[in-house]
Design a protein around this motif. Sequence first.
Motif, PDB file in Angstrom:
ATOM      1  N   LYS A 268       0.823  -1.201   0.000  1.00 21.18           N
ATOM      2  CA  LYS A 268       0.000   0.000   0.000  1.00 21.18           C
ATOM      3  C   LYS A 268       0.863   1.258   0.000  1.00 21.18           C
ATOM      4  CE  LYS A 268      -3.211   3.096   0.774  1.00 21.18           C
ATOM      5  NZ  LYS A 268      -4.050   3.615  -0.329  1.00 21.18           N
ATOM      6  N   GLU A 269       1.929   1.235   0.785  1.00 14.00           N
ATOM      7  CA  GLU A 269       2.727   2.445   0.947  1.00 14.00           C
ATOM      8  C   GLU A 269       4.144   2.062   1.352  1.00 14.00           C
ATOM      9  OE1 GLU A 269       1.877   6.791   3.075  1.00 14.00           O
ATOM     10  OE2 GLU A 269       0.306   5.277   2.810  1.00 14.00           O
ATOM     11  N   ALA A 270       5.109   2.910   0.998  1.00 14.41           N
ATOM     12  CA  ALA A 270       6.494   2.700   1.405  1.00 14.41           C
ATOM     13  C   ALA A 270       7.145   4.051   1.669  1.00 14.41           C
ATOM     14  CB  ALA A 270       7.276   1.947   0.332  1.00 14.41           C
ATOM     15  N   VAL A 271       7.870   4.129   2.786  1.00  7.35           N
ATOM     16  CA  VAL A 271       8.637   5.323   3.140  1.00  7.35           C
ATOM     17  C   VAL A 271      10.061   4.847   3.386  1.00  7.35           C
ATOM     18  CG1 VAL A 271       8.882   7.247   4.743  1.00  7.35           C
ATOM     19  CG2 VAL A 271       6.600   6.357   4.210  1.00  7.35           C
ATOM     20  N   PHE A 272      11.029   5.413   2.661  1.00  4.55           N
ATOM     21  CA  PHE A 272      12.387   4.897   2.787  1.00  4.55           C
ATOM     22  C   PHE A 272      13.409   5.980   2.451  1.00  4.55           C
ATOM     23  CE2 PHE A 272      10.585   3.955  -1.312  1.00  4.55           C
ATOM     24  CZ  PHE A 272      11.570   4.206  -2.247  1.00  4.55           C
ATOM     25  N   SER A 273      14.660   5.718   2.826  1.00 13.33           N
ATOM     26  CA  SER A 273      15.742   6.656   2.568  1.00 13.33           C
ATOM     27  C   SER A 273      17.001   5.883   2.204  1.00 13.33           C
ATOM     28  CB  SER A 273      16.002   7.533   3.793  1.00 13.33           C
ATOM     29  OG  SER A 273      16.318   6.739   4.920  1.00 13.33           O
ATOM     30  N   MET A 274      17.855   6.534   1.436  1.00  9.17           N
ATOM     31  CA  MET A 274      19.109   5.899   1.048  1.00  9.17           C
ATOM     32  C   MET A 274      20.087   5.936   2.205  1.00  9.17           C
ATOM     33  SD  MET A 274      21.693   6.695  -2.150  1.00  9.17           S
ATOM     34  CE  MET A 274      20.506   6.120  -3.361  1.00  9.17           C
ATOM     35  N   PRO A 298      26.710  14.251  -0.617  1.00  9.89           N
ATOM     36  CA  PRO A 298      25.297  13.917  -0.378  1.00  9.89           C
ATOM     37  C   PRO A 298      24.993  13.862   1.104  1.00  9.89           C
ATOM     38  CG  PRO A 298      26.522  11.953  -1.005  1.00  9.89           C
ATOM     39  CD  PRO A 298      27.474  13.113  -1.135  1.00  9.89           C
ATOM     40  N   LEU A 299      23.857  14.422   1.495  1.00  2.89           N
ATOM     41  CA  LEU A 299      23.452  14.442   2.899  1.00  2.89           C
ATOM     42  C   LEU A 299      22.316  13.474   3.194  1.00  2.89           C
ATOM     43  CD1 LEU A 299      23.533  18.302   3.503  1.00  2.89           C
ATOM     44  CD2 LEU A 299      25.316  16.627   4.063  1.00  2.89           C
ATOM     45  N   SER A 300      21.286  13.489   2.349  1.00  2.00           N
ATOM     46  CA  SER A 300      20.141  12.601   2.573  1.00  2.00           C
ATOM     47  C   SER A 300      19.351  12.449   1.286  1.00  2.00           C
ATOM     48  CB  SER A 300      19.233  13.139   3.678  1.00  2.00           C
ATOM     49  OG  SER A 300      18.659  14.380   3.285  1.00  2.00           O
ATOM     50  N   ALA A 301      18.641  11.350   1.181  1.00  2.00           N
ATOM     51  CA  ALA A 301      17.736  11.097   0.061  1.00  2.00           C
ATOM     52  C   ALA A 301      16.545  10.327   0.608  1.00  2.00           C
ATOM     53  CB  ALA A 301      18.437  10.298  -1.040  1.00  2.00           C
ATOM     54  N   ASN A 302      15.387  10.976   0.643  1.00  4.94           N
ATOM     55  CA  ASN A 302      14.189  10.396   1.258  1.00  4.94           C
ATOM     56  C   ASN A 302      13.082  10.250   0.228  1.00  4.94           C
ATOM     57  OD1 ASN A 302      15.151  10.440   4.128  1.00  4.94           O
ATOM     58  ND2 ASN A 302      15.285  12.623   3.687  1.00  4.94           N
ATOM     59  N   TYR A 303      12.360   9.137   0.304  1.00  3.07           N
ATOM     60  CA  TYR A 303      11.347   8.818  -0.687  1.00  3.07           C
ATOM     61  C   TYR A 303      10.059   8.331  -0.026  1.00  3.07           C
ATOM     62  CZ  TYR A 303      15.653   8.776  -3.397  1.00  3.07           C
ATOM     63  OH  TYR A 303      16.851   9.113  -3.945  1.00  3.07           O
ATOM     64  N   VAL A 323      16.028  15.262  -1.865  1.00  2.28           N
ATOM     65  CA  VAL A 323      17.459  14.989  -1.808  1.00  2.28           C
ATOM     66  C   VAL A 323      18.192  16.240  -1.352  1.00  2.28           C
ATOM     67  CG1 VAL A 323      19.507  14.359  -3.142  1.00  2.28           C
ATOM     68  CG2 VAL A 323      17.319  13.242  -3.611  1.00  2.28           C
ATOM     69  N   GLU A 324      19.051  16.080  -0.360  1.00  2.00           N
ATOM     70  CA  GLU A 324      19.847  17.190   0.156  1.00  2.00           C
ATOM     71  C   GLU A 324      21.331  16.893  -0.035  1.00  2.00           C
ATOM     72  OE1 GLU A 324      17.245  19.177   3.697  1.00  2.00           O
ATOM     73  OE2 GLU A 324      18.384  17.376   4.208  1.00  2.00           O
ATOM     74  N   PHE A 325      22.103  17.917  -0.371  1.00  2.00           N
ATOM     75  CA  PHE A 325      23.534  17.738  -0.574  1.00  2.00           C
ATOM     76  C   PHE A 325      24.249  19.076  -0.380  1.00  2.00           C
ATOM     77  CE2 PHE A 325      21.537  18.688  -4.581  1.00  2.00           C
ATOM     78  CZ  PHE A 325      22.374  19.623  -5.177  1.00  2.00           C
ATOM     79  N   THR A 339      18.681  21.674  -1.681  1.00  2.00           N
ATOM     80  CA  THR A 339      17.587  20.718  -1.479  1.00  2.00           C
ATOM     81  C   THR A 339      16.773  20.650  -2.752  1.00  2.00           C
ATOM     82  OG1 THR A 339      17.440  21.296   0.871  1.00  2.00           O
ATOM     83  CG2 THR A 339      15.574  20.110  -0.095  1.00  2.00           C
ATOM     84  N   ILE A 340      16.627  19.446  -3.283  1.00  2.00           N
ATOM     85  CA  ILE A 340      15.791  19.231  -4.462  1.00  2.00           C
ATOM     86  C   ILE A 340      14.591  18.393  -4.046  1.00  2.00           C
ATOM     87  CG2 ILE A 340      15.637  18.162  -6.730  1.00  2.00           C
ATOM     88  CD1 ILE A 340      18.453  18.804  -7.244  1.00  2.00           C
ATOM     89  N   THR A 341      13.410  18.909  -4.322  1.00  2.00           N
ATOM     90  CA  THR A 341      12.167  18.222  -3.975  1.00  2.00           C
ATOM     91  C   THR A 341      11.352  17.998  -5.238  1.00  2.00           C
ATOM     92  OG1 THR A 341      12.110  19.300  -1.807  1.00  2.00           O
ATOM     93  CG2 THR A 341      10.051  18.317  -2.599  1.00  2.00           C
ATOM     94  N   SER A 342      10.886  16.798  -5.433  1.00  2.00           N
ATOM     95  CA  SER A 342       9.971  16.502  -6.532  1.00  2.00           C
ATOM     96  C   SER A 342       8.818  15.677  -5.975  1.00  2.00           C
ATOM     97  CB  SER A 342      10.681  15.748  -7.659  1.00  2.00           C
ATOM     98  OG  SER A 342      11.311  14.580  -7.177  1.00  2.00           O
TER      99      SER A 342
END
Length: 403
Positions: A268-274, A298-303, A323-325, A339-342
């Motif tokens: 149903k849903e997934a929340v994850f980060s690199m 790279p600092l973080s990548a969250n999805y 994604v933050e870097f 910070t890039i947000t899509s």
Amino acid sequence: MILLLIAASAFQTIAQPATHTYEGKIIDKQTEDPKFYASVAIENTSIGTVTNSEGTFVLKVPETLMDANLVVSFIGYKNAVVPIKSLKKDKINTISIESNSIQISEITATPKEPETIVRAMFRNIKEKYYSDPAMLEAFYRESVKERWKYQILAEAVVDIYKAPLGAIFGTDQVSIQKGRKKVNHSEIDTLLVKLRGGPRVLMYLDLIKNPSLILNEEYMKFYEYELEDIVMVNNRAHYIVSFKQLPHVNFPLYNGKFYVDVKKLALKEAVFSMNMVNDLETQRRFIRKKPIGMIFEPLSANYHIRYENIDGKWLFDYARAIVEFKCDYRRRLFKNKYTITSEMVITDRKFTNIQPFPRHHRFYTSDVLSEEIDSFTDGDFWGRKNIIDPSSDISKAVKQLIK
């Protein structure tokens, strides 16, 4: 510098009757905290949107559906059903939702191993997930911030051809229906960051169609799984299965949670980060092109992704990537943070007479959205299209960018 991120999505336009616009805010009934990224939809239709980072939404309702109900759903909460006619057009309507967590002991036949649940998500895929071609309409927004100021803000209504599951030559396609953008050249300090692939790349977050390094059979041995809880979603019980990269694995994988329907064992849903290990490999995942001498950190990548239950089968419905870097260019005293947000939400769906897009209408992973669309214009640019409500942060940025 051009970044290649994990993101994507799209839709097809259909002639619509006159619409009524409603604004609202979703809050927790007890704490009154806003619930961001909650699903807001017109009952028994394919029309919907999500709340923004402040818990607010805007929904445009066709005249023919004024007698319908609005349904609000959120992980771990009971659905809120509100008659559309009870909503006010000239105010922000506050809708409360009530927590609905349940105990694992109340669910029978709970798998002993959480990995069993994850593996079960990929059995009988065509029976659980919508596998035929579909045409989706979506709203997509992307932004690039240097520290606290926006460099680029772009948004579009896109059409998405969702190719059949398992098709040998079946790849999802995106076509830009209409869009607008603003590039704030006055705030660009040495580096202009561009997001390559935009809505097309977001489609790779469809984990059922693109298991990648998270759900690929070959990589499951690199994770440990834990059954954390059972919550209600859309009045259905869902397992919360967390997954974490094993400590001895020295290349970047992911940490996060799956929300899996108990009865159907469907995602149903997934929340994850690199997991930011192995700097060189992490950089390779994101950087497509950069200036010589620039240091990328790279600092973080969250999805976050979500599927919607359509007549008993789940279909890709929402995606977000942040994604933050940091960049150090020509040995400046301070590193700049970006910070890039899509983000994309499916706002309508069509399941008959579906055809792929002609090649010259497709948006490719090599394209940059801000180079394909025009600048911001009038305030009624979107007309009857449903969009993600701009947060105060975005609204303020738009006003500054248009000056």
